[in-house]
Design an enzyme around this catalytic site. Structure first.
Site, short mmCIF file in Angstrom:
data_model
loop_
_atom_site.label_atom_id
_atom_site.label_comp_id
_atom_site.label_asym_id
_atom_site.label_seq_id
_atom_site.Cartn_x
_atom_site.Cartn_y
_atom_site.Cartn_z
N MET A 119 62.99 1.26 39.89
CA MET A 119 62.74 0.88 41.28
C MET A 119 61.87 -0.38 41.34
SD MET A 119 62.42 4.69 42.94
CE MET A 119 62.29 4.14 44.63
N CYS A 120 60.57 -0.19 41.42
CA CYS A 120 59.66 -1.33 41.64
C CYS A 120 59.59 -2.28 40.44
CB CYS A 120 58.28 -0.83 42.03
SG CYS A 120 58.32 0.11 43.58
N VAL A 121 59.60 -1.75 39.24
CA VAL A 121 59.56 -2.62 38.05
C VAL A 121 60.84 -3.45 37.99
CG1 VAL A 121 59.53 -2.66 35.52
CG2 VAL A 121 57.96 -1.15 36.75
#
Length: 193
Positions: A119-121
Site C-alpha cells: 500500500m503506502c510503501v
C-alpha cells in the site's frame, strides 16, 4: 563497501503505533523496526535527509490523528536534514510537501522502508520513480499483514510473500536489495532555497 550506489535520503513510511505495536502489529514488526532504526541512525550520521511519513487516518481509524495509534514510534530530530510529512493517502507525495523537500535538498536517490508494503510503501515508491528518483527498497525494512483468502476456494498470502510481491510489482526500475545494512548514504546540502 556495498555494491549499491549511495542514496541521499531515507523515507520512513508510517512507522506508527497502530502498525508496529500490540496485537494489530504487522508480522515481524520488531525486526522491521530495528532495520529502519538502523537506517535512520546511519542516514543521520552521514548527513542524508530523513523524511518520516505519518499517515492521517480517517475518523475512527486506528491511525486517526491524535490517537495513540497515530503516534510515530521512532524519535524524530526535526531540522534541515529531517522532517515529518503528514499524508492522507497511501502515496507520500500526494498532496504533501515531500517532493519539494527532496528537490530543495538536491536529493536524487532514496531508500524507502516502513509499512505497508503493498500500500503506502509501494505507492510512495512508484511516485518517487515517476518523479525520476532512484529508489532502493531493502527487503528487510518494510512489511505488511498476512493477506486473507479471497471468497471461494483460495489460499491466503503470508506477509513476507505479500511484501515480495509488492517489490516485484514495482518492476525493474526499483533496486530491491536483501538487507538494510547494504544501504549506504551520502550527505545532502541542508541549505534550502
Amino acid at each position: 563497501m556495498s555494491d549499491i550506489a549511495p542514496v541521499d535520503a531515507l523515507l520512513v513510511v508510517d512507522v506508527q503505533s497502530a502498525f508496529f505495536e500490540g496485537q494489530e502489529a504487522i508480522p515481524y514488526a520488531d525486526a522491521v523496526k530495528i532495520q529502519i532504526a538502523a537506517l535512520i541512525a546511519r542516514a543521520r550520521l552521514t548527513g542524508a535527509f530523513v523524511a518520516h511519513l505519518q499517515n492521517d487516518g480517517e475518523q475512527g481509524a486506528v491511525d486517526e490523528p491524535g490517537t495513540d495509534g497515530w503516534q510515530l514510534l521512532l524519535p524524530v530530530q526535526p531540522g534541515p536534514r529531517e522532517a515529518v510529512v503528514r499524508k492522507a493517502t497511501d502515496d507520500g507525495f500526494d498532496g504533501t510537501e515531500l517532493n519539494s523537500l527532496l528537490v530543495e535538498r538536491g536529493v536524487h536517490a532514496l531508500a524507502i522502508g516502513g509499512a505497508q508494503s503493498e500500500m503506502c510503501v509501494l505507492a510512495t515508491a512508484r511516485t518517487a520513480l515517476d518523479h525520476g528518483y532512484r529508489v532502493v527498497l531493502p527487503h528487510d525494512a518494510h512489511g505488511t499483514y498476512d493477506i486473507p483468502p479471497a471468497p471461494g476456494d483460495t489460499e491466503g498470502v503470508p506477509a513476507k510473500q505479500a511484501s515480495r510481491v509488492a517489490e516485484w510489482a514495482l518492476g525493474d526500475e526499483v533496486e530491491v536489495i536483501a538487507h538494510a545494512k547494504e544501504v549506504e548514504f551520502r550527505a545532502i546540502d541542508p541549505g534550502v532555497s
